[in-house]
Structure formats: C-alpha cells, structure tokens
Design an enzyme around this catalytic site. Structure first.
Site, PDB file in Angstrom:
ATOM      1  N   TYR A 144      -7.331  15.746  47.963  1.00 62.30           N
ATOM      2  CA  TYR A 144      -6.308  15.277  48.903  1.00 62.30           C
ATOM      3  C   TYR A 144      -5.436  14.259  48.198  1.00 62.30           C
ATOM      4  O   TYR A 144      -5.936  13.346  47.535  1.00 62.30           O
ATOM      5  CB  TYR A 144      -6.972  14.643  50.132  1.00 62.30           C
ATOM      6  N   ASP A 239      -4.922  10.752  40.390  1.00 61.93           N
ATOM      7  CA  ASP A 239      -4.828  10.133  41.704  1.00 61.93           C
ATOM      8  C   ASP A 239      -6.028   9.213  41.858  1.00 61.93           C
ATOM      9  O   ASP A 239      -7.133   9.652  42.166  1.00 61.93           O
ATOM     10  CB  ASP A 239      -4.800  11.205  42.791  1.00 61.93           C
ATOM     11  N   LYS A 267      -5.108   2.095  48.766  1.00 63.06           N
ATOM     12  CA  LYS A 267      -6.364   1.588  49.314  1.00 63.06           C
ATOM     13  C   LYS A 267      -6.718   0.186  48.766  1.00 63.06           C
ATOM     14  O   LYS A 267      -6.141  -0.781  49.209  1.00 63.06           O
ATOM     15  CB  LYS A 267      -7.475   2.624  49.116  1.00 63.06           C
TER      16      LYS A 267
HETATM   17  C1  LIG Z   1      -6.301   8.236  50.945  1.00 57.82           C
HETATM   18  C2  LIG Z   1      -5.815   9.035  49.817  1.00 57.82           C
HETATM   19  C3  LIG Z   1      -4.445   9.323  49.623  1.00 57.82           C
HETATM   20  C4  LIG Z   1      -3.402   8.983  50.655  1.00 57.82           C
HETATM   21  O1  LIG Z   1      -3.264   7.619  50.874  1.00 57.82           O
HETATM   22  P1  LIG Z   1      -2.644   7.105  52.269  1.00 57.82           P
HETATM   23  O2  LIG Z   1      -2.502   5.627  52.059  1.00 57.82           O
HETATM   24  O3  LIG Z   1      -3.606   7.491  53.336  1.00 57.82           O
HETATM   25  O4  LIG Z   1      -1.324   7.782  52.441  1.00 57.82           O
HETATM   26  C5  LIG Z   1      -4.070   9.944  48.466  1.00 57.82           C
HETATM   27  N1  LIG Z   1      -4.962  10.310  47.533  1.00 57.82           N
HETATM   28  C6  LIG Z   1      -6.282  10.075  47.682  1.00 57.82           C
HETATM   29  C7  LIG Z   1      -7.231  10.458  46.597  1.00 57.82           C
HETATM   30  C8  LIG Z   1      -6.750   9.452  48.837  1.00 57.82           C
HETATM   31  O5  LIG Z   1      -8.057   9.276  49.017  1.00 57.82           O
END
Ligand SMILES: *Cc1c(COP(=O)(O)O)cnc(C)c1O
Length: 428
Positions: A144, A239, A267
């Site tokens: 994701y 990511d 995060k």
């Molecule tokens: C949470 C998450 C996102 C998206 O971040 P948001 O602040 O919720 O838009 C993107 N990549 C990874 C790996 C994530 O866990």
C-alpha cells in the site's frame, strides 16, 4: 464489555460520514461489530468513551512509536500552538527536521515535506516519471502506498481488507501504467522489464511489507530489485512510511544496506500529526519546483505544529539503546504469542521486523500476498473480538501490522501474552 456510548456515536456517525469513519481501516466491517470511539490515550493505553481500557498495539497505525501523548511531544505542541500554527512561509524548524531526516537516511540528500504518506508516494512517482521521462511503474501486490489513483491497483491495507484492492474510479488509462509484480519474486519483476523496455520509470516497494500484514523481504530480494532498476535506467523508490524510524534508526535502507534513489516517509516523522516527506538523490530532487519542472505544493506543508511534533519524536529516538529496547519488547511479545498459539494448537506464523509484527492464522511461512491471503480470516475476526474483550487493541484486520512503542513495559507485554492466551482459548 459495555459499549453503549460508542454504539450511539457510531449510529450518529453513519448518518453524516460514509460508513461512520474517516478512513475505512477504522471500521470493523471485516471483523463485524462496532468500533469503540476513543476518548483518550496515555502511554501504551487508550480509553473509549464508555470507559473501557485497552493496551494499544495499533499505535494510530504506526506513528506513535513513543506511545500516546508523550510529554516531549505534548509540551512542544502546546508551546508551538501559542506562537501560531501555520504561516505559509518558511520556519526554522523545517530545516531542523529536514536535517535530521537527511542525517538518518544516507540516501536522502534533500527532502520535501508534505502532509501525508499518500502525498509523499504520489509525488515520488511523479518525480520518478519526470526524471526518467517514462510513464510506467512497478508496484507489488499487497503493498500500500496511499490512495493516489495509479497506486490503488492491487493495493494492501484497507483496500485488501475490504476486497477492493483496485479501486473504482481509477481510469483504466492510469491503472494500465501500473504493473503489479509479486513480493519476494524477482522473476515477476524481470518479466515486466523484458516486456516494457525503456518504459519503466520506477519500482516502488515497501522494503518490509506492512500492509498485507508484516512480510519481510527475502534474502537478496531488495538487492536484486536495486540491481534491476540500475541496469534498466529506472529509479528505486523505498516507501518507508511505516519502516522509517520504526525498524531502526536508519530505516529499512539502513537495516538492509540498500541505497534507494527516492524514499517516502510519513507516520513517525510527524509524531502523531499529519506529515509525509519524500527525498533522495540531489540530482533527482533538483527536478522538484521551484528548482525544476516537477510541480508539487502544499498549503500546510511543513507547518510548525507537525514539524515540531516530528522533531520531538525523532530526538527521543536518538537516545541510545531505544531501538534495541523496542526490539527486545517486540521479541518478548512475539515469542510469548508464538507459545500461546502453540499451546492451543492453532496454526500460526508470526512475522516480525524490529517493533512491527503480524500474527497470521496460517501455518506459514508467509512470504507474500498469496500466503497471507491463505490465513483463516474468520478465526482472526473472532480472535480480534476476544482480544477487545480482554482489553487489548489490535488492528481489525488480518492484513495489518501491530506496533510496540517505547511506552510499553515488560509488564504490559506479559499481561498482553496472558490476555492473548485467554482470548485464544475461546476460539476452539
Ligand atoms: C500509511 C501508509 C501510506 C499512506 O500514508 P497516509 O499518511 O495514510 O496517507 C503509504 N505507504 C505506506 C507503506 C503506509 O503504510
């Protein structure tokens, strides 16, 4: 467990908010029941509006590595609010946060702050396309990267949980630029490069997958990904929205000694406030406006509240031994849980990297999406509710990570293992 106030609030919420929630992962749609409305959090615990107490392993889905309302974060937020929360002009603290990030992640020479992980990944993709003058990207099934159009193709997290990995509303023309490979299967990546010569701008990957449940990279997989991007003139995007400052002080790239071209973050670097960031090689980042032709902007980007919460969090994490301490607690937890599962003879596999983990209802090994999807999600749902009854908050989905924070104590972990044993004993 009494939840009448939460139930009333949820009924009210559903009148005004789609599904009653502002992010689908918060709904209990896949496990059933009503989500408790949380009234407050302190350290490793949260309390709902009915006064029920939970030991929290959700950690707001990752950001709260220091636990809830850590004094250093609260103090700086109060002070900052008194001096103004947003100016739309540069502030000194932006430089400090950028410096800390560049210092911690050697691949990041220059970094742009945004307001969410979604924005960070969306911008990183645009940047890779601008830099390479190519359109196609490779992502992995079950990973994701936020909800930008081209990334909601076989996506993980809530999209996976709710059975809509490829979202409605994404034009086919966008989706067709996204090639979906299999995690830990380099052959699936090689075939795309062979079939699409000089057309692939980048590979985007969660270096430790967290959004199909935790799945670590197989030995040599990340190295192979790096090599294939280099050989083909594509960029490698890590990511690290979850893994950055979670699996170690230098992110997953430090842990596995890989140097990506672009890194996305979010995060933890916002300390519980809305933040994201993307950064990387200087020559790549020089494409970003106002230096270059890749446009990206944000009214609240780098606002002092979020930036100061991030700095306070990252400074706490610089204290010696913090990551070792987190890992020790996480090992204690996953060892205890493994024994608890064995004691009731329920097939399970617990994957853990640093302080992120997932217990799969699955004999395993779980090394990719197909394996993860082989889990007994019906039993997970029952375990989830049994854990809520015991006062332990875990993700309302099999396909998510759990997080240990520095606020958890050995006693908390022992208590959690005992509660899990009780919860598991109700499943058979
Ligand atoms: C949470 C998450 C996102 C998206 O971040 P948001 O602040 O919720 O838009 C993107 N990549 C990874 C790996 C994530 O866990």
């Amino acid at each position: 467990m009494q939840r009448s106030k939460s139930e009333a609030l949820f009924a009210e919420a559903q009148k005004y908010i789609p599904g009653g929630v502002n992010s689908p992962v918060r709904s209990f749609k896949s496990v059933g029941g009503t989500p408790p409305f949380i009234a407050r959090g302190q350290g490793a615990r949260v309390w709902d509006v009915d006064g029920n107490e939970y030991l929290d392993y959700l950690g707001s889905w990752g950001p709260l590595v220091l636990g809830h309302s850590h004094p250093a974060v609260v103090e700086v937020l109060k002070k900052t609010a008194e001096g103004g929360t947003s100016f739309g002009a540069p502030v000194e603290q932006e430089v400090e946060l950028a410096k800390i990030i560049c210092g911690a992640l050697p691949s990041v020479e220059s970094v742009r702050l945004v307001s969410s992980g979604t924005e960070a990944c969306m911008s990183a993709i645009r940047l890779a396309r601008a830099f390479t003058n190519r359109d196609k990207i490779i992502k992995f099934a079950g990973c994701y990267h936020g909800h930008a159009d081209g990334l909601l193709v076989k996506a993980g997290s809530g999209a996976l949980t709710h059975g809509i990995p490829t979202s409605a509303g994404v034009p086919e023309s966008y989706a067709s630029e996204t090639l979906v490979a299999e995690y830990n299967d380099i052959g699936s990546v090689e075939r795309f490069f062979e079939a699409n010569p000089n057309a692939i701008a980048a590979i985007i990957i969660e270096p430790v997958a967290g959004n199909m449940g935790v799945v670590p990279p197989a030995n040599g997989f990340l190295e192979a990904i790096q090599k294939i991007t280099k050989d083909n003139g594509a960029l490698l995007i890590f990511d690290e929205v979850i893994t950055g400052f979670r699996v170690g002080p230098n992110g997953a790239q430090g842990l596995y000694s890989i140097t990506p071209d672009i890194t996305t973050m979010g995060k933890i670097i916002g300390g519980g406030l809305p933040v994201g960031a993307y950064g990387g090689r200087k020559d790549v980042m020089e494409m970003v406006a106002p230096l270059g032709a890749m446009y990206q902007a944000g009214t609240l980007s780098g606002n002092p509240l979020a930036v100061n919460a991030g700095i306070a969090t990252l400074k706490e994490l610089q204290k010696p031994g913090i990551f070792e301490e987190l890992e020790t607690l996480a090992v204690q937890l996953t060892d205890g849980l493994t024994k608890a599962f064995q004691a009731v003879e329920i097939p399970s596999t617990i994957n853990r990297v640093g302080s992120m983990f997932t217990g799969f209802f699955n004999a395993g090994p779980v090394a990719g999406l197909a394996h993860a999807q082989g889990s007994d999600t019906e039993m997970y749902g029952r375990y989830f509710h049994a854990m809520q009854e015991q006062g332990v908050y875990i993700a309302p989905s099999q396909f998510e990570a759990g997080f240990v924070s520095t606020a958890h104590t050995e006693a908390d972990i022992d208590a959690t293992i005992e509660k899990a044993s009780k919860a598991l004993s109700t499943l058979r």
